[in-house]
Scaffold this active site. Structure first.
Site, PDB file in Angstrom:
ATOM      1  CD  GLN A 254     -36.837  18.621 -75.603  1.00 16.05           C
ATOM      2  OE1 GLN A 254     -36.695  19.526 -76.745  1.00 16.05           O
ATOM      3  NE2 GLN A 254     -38.109  18.185 -75.421  1.00 16.05           N
ATOM      4  CG  HIS A 257     -37.789  17.694 -80.740  1.00 20.78           C
ATOM      5  ND1 HIS A 257     -39.092  17.946 -81.380  1.00 20.78           N
ATOM      6  CD2 HIS A 257     -37.983  18.077 -79.481  1.00 20.78           C
ATOM      7  CE1 HIS A 257     -39.911  18.547 -80.559  1.00 20.78           C
ATOM      8  NE2 HIS A 257     -39.273  18.485 -79.067  1.00 20.78           N
ATOM      9  CD  GLU A 322     -35.172  24.570 -76.996  1.00 21.70           C
ATOM     10  OE1 GLU A 322     -36.290  25.121 -77.835  1.00 21.70           O
ATOM     11  OE2 GLU A 322     -34.441  23.716 -77.180  1.00 21.70           O
ATOM     12  CG  HIS A 323     -36.434  22.527 -73.137  1.00 22.60           C
ATOM     13  ND1 HIS A 323     -35.923  22.246 -74.263  1.00 22.60           N
ATOM     14  CD2 HIS A 323     -37.550  23.000 -73.104  1.00 22.60           C
ATOM     15  CE1 HIS A 323     -36.993  22.667 -75.166  1.00 22.60           C
ATOM     16  NE2 HIS A 323     -38.047  23.176 -74.545  1.00 22.60           N
ATOM     17  CG  ASP A 356     -42.373  20.826 -75.555  1.00 28.34           C
ATOM     18  OD1 ASP A 356     -41.890  22.007 -75.348  1.00 28.34           O
ATOM     19  OD2 ASP A 356     -41.878  19.712 -75.858  1.00 28.34           O
ATOM     20  CG  HIS A 415     -28.312  68.240 -84.454  1.00 23.91           C
ATOM     21  ND1 HIS A 415     -28.059  67.950 -85.751  1.00 23.91           N
ATOM     22  CD2 HIS A 415     -28.945  66.971 -84.126  1.00 23.91           C
ATOM     23  CE1 HIS A 415     -28.313  66.583 -86.043  1.00 23.91           C
ATOM     24  NE2 HIS A 415     -29.072  66.006 -84.875  1.00 23.91           N
TER      25      HIS A 415
END
Length: 429
Positions: A254, A257, A322-323, A356, A415
């Site tokens: 990661q 990235h 996230e992971h 992934d 109403h």
């Protein structure tokens, strides 16, 4: 890697809202495309991408896609096809049906599910091209039944030679029939508002740089968007049975990235922490993207030491990563205690790249702690729901006065009268 006590750390980072200058630039781009259409789209493409096009050249042709197949290797084609099949099979299990519930008094209530009509998928260029993200955006929309899926990508993802052939092949394998060579905030604006060449969509999905993210936020409301995703994150929860080389490799998967990515080890074992720190350094030495990974590790990497597994789990749930990889002796035994994570990878062989690329679950996941309340991209993201209400005469006569009571309590006499007029007439019969 810095070493901290687990209770001292939270993964949530400040949301990226962009600078005032970036926001103003995006506002001008979006407004220009909204009002000037193709002319603005082409002007911005030349300005930002260095590619001069005519409106007729925006759409990618069938011949270009056919040529792309000749530029990719057979092993890639085999892998992308099998990955697509896995992703499709997983998402087909998410598909729900419309339903109705008929009551004894004749009342019928229900929910009708319909796919969105037209979805736009943004595929970035820049630092890297991601064919896998094409599959992860397109296939859930297809499974949901979206009839029109359009893809946009910058005109030089493959360099001056044009669009990256691997992106084109992935799109073709996923079944995309409509592709345009346009990127950046201008592409988002075109998808949202339409031009003479590109018809507007109902929802925009896919990652991009800060300008793409700000443009998606700017057009939200005119169209739906998937999310404003932050930098990638991984947390590895490990005990002293974990393999330090495996943990380090997954953290770096990661970190490479981008410089803002986050890679965190949470462990009850100081010995493992030391071994992982050494392994990270050893593996960094030969990593092609070592400069990016190094900046990520230095700025956003950490080893968090916990006294107990309960403390470690509390830190993980607080971070809502996230992971999340779980590398402990009995990973299944901890699953029920994990409350917040975008995707959970159990055991030493469930490395994050398995998710992934190939396993089937979606890799577009909530970031920046938003796994506390949001989910991976899924089939429901491409469905809209309509409530169905059929009230019988008996049901209205039975419940009408209660409805009127609630309406008048809120000061909405019209109403109440809409019900009352029916009660009066039906009561006379």
């Amino acid at each position: 890697m810095r070493v901290l006590r687990a209770e001292q750390f939270g993964l949530t980072r400040e949301v990226e809202y962009g600078t005032p200058e970036q926001n103003e630039a995006v506002r001008q781009i979006v407004e220009s495309v909204r009002t000037e259409g193709d002319a603005a789209l082409l002007a911005f493409t030349e300005k930002f991408d260095g590619v001069r096009l005519e409106a007729a050249g925006l759409r990618v042709t069938a011949e270009e896609i056919e040529q792309a197949y000749g530029k990719v290797e057979a092993p890639f084609l085999e892998a992308i096809r099998e990955a697509a099949a896995n992703i499709r099979a997983f998402h087909e299990k998410q598909l729900r049906q419309s339903w109705v519930d008929v009551q004894p008094d004749g009342t019928m209530l229900g929910q009708i599910l319909r796919p969105l009509k037209r979805v736009g998928v943004y595929v970035p260029g820049g630092k890297a091209a991601y064919p896998s993200s094409v599959l992860m955006n397109v296939i859930p929309a297809q499974v949901a039944g979206v009839p029109e899926i359009v893809m946009v990508t910058p005109p030089a993802t493959g360099g001056r030679a044009g669009i990256d052939p691997y992106i084109l092949v992935a799109a073709a394998e996923a079944g995309v029939k409509e592709l345009y060579r346009v990127g950046g905030a201008q592409a988002v604006a075109a998808l949202a508002y339409g031009t003479n060449t590109i018809a507007p969509v109902d929802k925009i999905c896919g990652p991009g740089n800060i300008y793409v993210a700000l443009a998606k936020r700017a057009v939200f409301g005119a169209v739906d968007i998937d999310s404003i995703a932050g930098p990638s994150e991984i947390v590895v929860l490990a005990d002293d049975t974990a393999d330090a080389a495996y943990v380090a490799a997954d953290l770096l998967s990661q970190a490479e990235h981008d410089e803002m990515a986050s890679a965190i080890l949470v462990t009850t074992s100081p010995k493992l922490g030391e071994a992982v720190a050494s392994e990270v350094e050893r593996q960094l030495a030969t990593l092609p993207k070592a400069d990016i990974a190094r900046k990520s590790i230095d700025a956003n990497g950490a080893i968090l030491l916990a006294e107990t597994m309960e403390e470690a789990l509390a830190a993980v749930n607080r971070m809502a990563p996230e992971h999340l990889e779980v590398m402990v002796a009995e990973p299944m035994g901890l699953l029920g205690r994990i409350e917040n994570a975008g995707a959970i990878f159990l055991g030493p062989y469930s490395s994050e790249p398995v998710g992934d690329y190939f396993a089937g679950p979606n890799h577009i996941l909530p970031t920046n702690g938003t796994a506390r309340f949001s989910s991976p991209v899924n089939v429901d993201d491409f469905l809209k729901k309509s409530s169905l209400i059929y009230y019988s005469k008996d049901a209205l006569l039975k419940n009408g006065e209660k409805i009127m009571t609630l309406a008048r309590h809120e000061g909405l006499e019209a109403h109440a009268r809409a019900i009352g007029i029916r009660l009066e007439r039906e009561g006379e019969q």
